[in-house]
Write a protein that holds these residues in place. Structure first.
Motif, PDB file in Angstrom:
ATOM      1  N   VAL A 148       5.517  89.897 133.283  1.00  0.00           N
ATOM      2  CA  VAL A 148       5.710  90.905 132.248  1.00  0.00           C
ATOM      3  C   VAL A 148       5.761  90.240 130.876  1.00  0.00           C
ATOM      4  N   GLN A 149       6.461  89.117 130.785  1.00  0.00           N
ATOM      5  CA  GLN A 149       6.584  88.424 129.505  1.00  0.00           C
ATOM      6  C   GLN A 149       5.227  87.956 128.996  1.00  0.00           C
ATOM      7  N   GLU A 150       4.416  87.377 129.867  1.00  0.00           N
ATOM      8  CA  GLU A 150       3.104  86.877 129.452  1.00  0.00           C
ATOM      9  C   GLU A 150       2.210  88.006 128.955  1.00  0.00           C
ATOM     10  N   MET A 151       2.201  89.126 129.680  1.00  0.00           N
ATOM     11  CA  MET A 151       1.352  90.234 129.271  1.00  0.00           C
ATOM     12  C   MET A 151       1.873  90.880 127.992  1.00  0.00           C
ATOM     13  N   SER A 152       3.183  91.000 127.878  1.00  0.00           N
ATOM     14  CA  SER A 152       3.781  91.549 126.665  1.00  0.00           C
ATOM     15  C   SER A 152       3.436  90.694 125.453  1.00  0.00           C
ATOM     16  N   ASP A 153       3.497  89.373 125.632  1.00  0.00           N
ATOM     17  CA  ASP A 153       3.173  88.457 124.536  1.00  0.00           C
ATOM     18  C   ASP A 153       1.711  88.599 124.118  1.00  0.00           C
ATOM     19  N   TRP A 154       0.814  88.779 125.100  1.00  0.00           N
ATOM     20  CA  TRP A 154      -0.608  88.891 124.778  1.00  0.00           C
ATOM     21  C   TRP A 154      -0.885  90.151 123.957  1.00  0.00           C
TER      22      TRP A 154
END
Length: 519
Positions: A158-164
């Motif tokens: 979730v964090q990686e996609m949110s950051d992208w």
């Protein structure tokens, strides 16, 4: 990319047309069009494209890098980009497919010589990550298209996609927005659509629909973006005629979600292990693949029947973001993963699907064919500096007027039937629409590889004076363009005049035709 088992040298086209023009007409079909009863608008995104990091679909096929001897702009091949612009490509889905769920976006930013490489989940093809977020949006800008970005659920977080999403869309002075600026882009990118994962039932993680529904809600909640640059969210659904994923997800979707994806590939053979050949096939594989692709109509009806119960307000669309033909690998991957030739037969498959999508325009606002270059049913094939346009490319080009056109009801009377063995399909398929330029367009497909057909066209409330457009056909069922003979098959000009107030169009055997009617 993945798929489950679905259900069950050539003369020039101009010469072929000259030969066919003298052939006897075997049947007459009547098409009645009623422009006073317009239907749904055919969303231009129905003609979307798909570019996955697979084989030479991106590298070599489209991207050669700014130092290449092949003419390019910011690394993208000028010949390929120029050809794609002729299609008015409305939308590009990227970076996958199955590749999406092994792709980590931070690997594709910053200095290219310092980016790590990785391997596609479908095989041992090394991806150098020279094409990342910034390079993809360079392509989007060159094409004048919208971006459909697919995020990583399978091996991401979730964090990686949110950051992208924040990296691409943030307008504030956040650390990620500053990082984007350091990498050469101050203004946010325009992300029209964002897909949360791909084929989660298979290559995306072998999940169950209930599990993914919960996971999806968690991911979607944290994909924040400014209101003016907020992407529309698409959930990864099922494959083929299985409506379970559509049912479960449509009950759970909230917020910005505007669609559920469905994937459907068409084969000529009887089983997934025996998909049939791209070239050199017999007539049995001609009719079988056309019959199989016509099943797209029932597939859509089945999924829409579920949506009509769970989403009566029709806020959720059916996004067919992988479709097209898939054949046996003739060279065992020697050239490139999932590289296949593309013949006249594929152009008919594309056109038949266009007609079905038009018929369901209210519920099908987006599709992306697999794929743009060098992979499966491609628009373009390349071999180093060489490039050829495929029959499917020409089908997309001929149907450009249908982008954002208003569909019109039509009735086909006394249609012919094309039969071979135990298989029978309609001889003529048709679709009509009022385009943005005000003209009335009629598209026709003659599925019979032997017999031309006369089509009488009636438009309610007006006397049609004639028709002008283009027709795509050839002498051989597997007519195709090669690097040795790149113009073996291409559209030819067509026109017809009304006689005594009546318009009759002679459609050659095994042909796709698009004409503007003179009212």
């Amino acid at each position: 990319m993945n798929a489950e088992k679905p259900l069950s040298v050539v003369k020039s086209s101009v010469l072929a047309l000259a030969m066919l023009a003298t052939a006897p007409v075997f049947a007459a079909v009547t098409i009645d069009i009623d422009p006073a009863k317009p239907g749904a608008v055919i969303n231009k995104n129905v003609y979307g494209q798909f570019a996955e990091h697979l084989g030479t679909g991106v590298y070599e096929g489209m991207w050669v890098g700014p130092k290449s001897n092949i003419p390019n702009t910011r690394g993208w091949r000028n010949d390929v980009v120029g050809a794609l612009k002729e299609l008015h490509v409305p939308l590009v889905r990227w970076p996958g497919g199955c590749f999406a769920d092994v792709y980590h976006w931070r690997d594709g930013i910053g200095p290219q010589d310092k980016r790590p490489s990785n391997v596609h989940s479908n095989g041992s093809v090394e991806q150098i990550n020279a094409v990342g977020t910034h390079e993809f949006f360079d392509l989007i800008d060159m094409l004048g298209a919208d971006a459909y970005v697919n995020g990583n659920v399978g091996t991401g977080s979730v964090q990686e996609m949110s950051d992208w999403v924040e990296y691409m869309t943030s307008e504030s002075g956040s650390p990620l927005a500053r990082l984007r600026a350091q990498n050469g882009r101050e203004k946010p990118f325009k992300v029209a659509y964002f897909g949360i994962g791909n084929e989660l039932w298979g290559c995306g993680g072998n999940m169950k629909p209930d599990y993914y529904a919960n996971l999806y809600s968690n991911y979607e909640a944290f994909l924040r973006a400014p209101a003016q640059s907020r992407p529309k969210m698409i959930a990864s659904g099922g494959s083929g005629f299985d409506t379970t994923w559509t049912d479960v997800l449509s009950k759970e979707l909230k917020g910005r979600t505007i669609g559920i994806s469905v994937h459907q590939y068409t084969i000529a053979g009887a089983t997934w292990e025996d998909k049939g050949a791209a070239l050199g096939f017999k007539e049995g594989e001609w009719i079988s693949i056309l019959a199989n692709t016509l099943k797209m109509d029932q597939l859509i009806k089945d999924h829409v029947a579920v949506l009509d119960k769970t989403d009566p307000e029709k806020k959720i669309g059916m996004m067919i973001d992988e479709w097209g033909t898939w054949y046996d690998d003739a060279d065992k991957g020697a050239r490139s993963a999932l590289f296949q030739q593309n013949s006249l037969r594929d152009a008919l498959v594309a056109a038949l699907n266009f007609h079905i999508f038009h018929e369901h325009a209210e519920r099908v606002p987006l599709t992306t064919i697999a794929q743009m270059v060098n992979v499966l049913q491609a628009m373009i094939l390349t071999d180093k500096e060489k490039m050829v346009l495929t029959p499917t490319y020409y089908a997309f080009q001929m149907y450009v007027p249908f982008q954002d056109a208003t569909s019109l009801p039509l009735a086909i009377k006394d249609n012919t039937r094309y039969t071979l063995g135990e298989v029978t399909i309609p001889g003529v398929s048709a679709s009509a629409a009022r385009a943005k330029d005000g003209k009335l367009y009629l598209a026709l497909v003659n599925t019979d590889p032997h017999k031309p057909v006369d089509v009488a066209v009636n438009v309610a409330g007006t006397k049609v004076k004639g028709a002008v457009g283009r027709v795509l056909t050839a002498a051989a069922m597997d007519a195709h363009n090669s690097f040795q003979n790149p113009q073996a098959i291409k559209p030819a000009a067509f026109s017809a005049r009304a006689a005594g107030g009546k318009l009759s169009i002679n459609v050659p055997a095994k042909a796709v035709m698009v004409v503007a009617l003179k009212e």
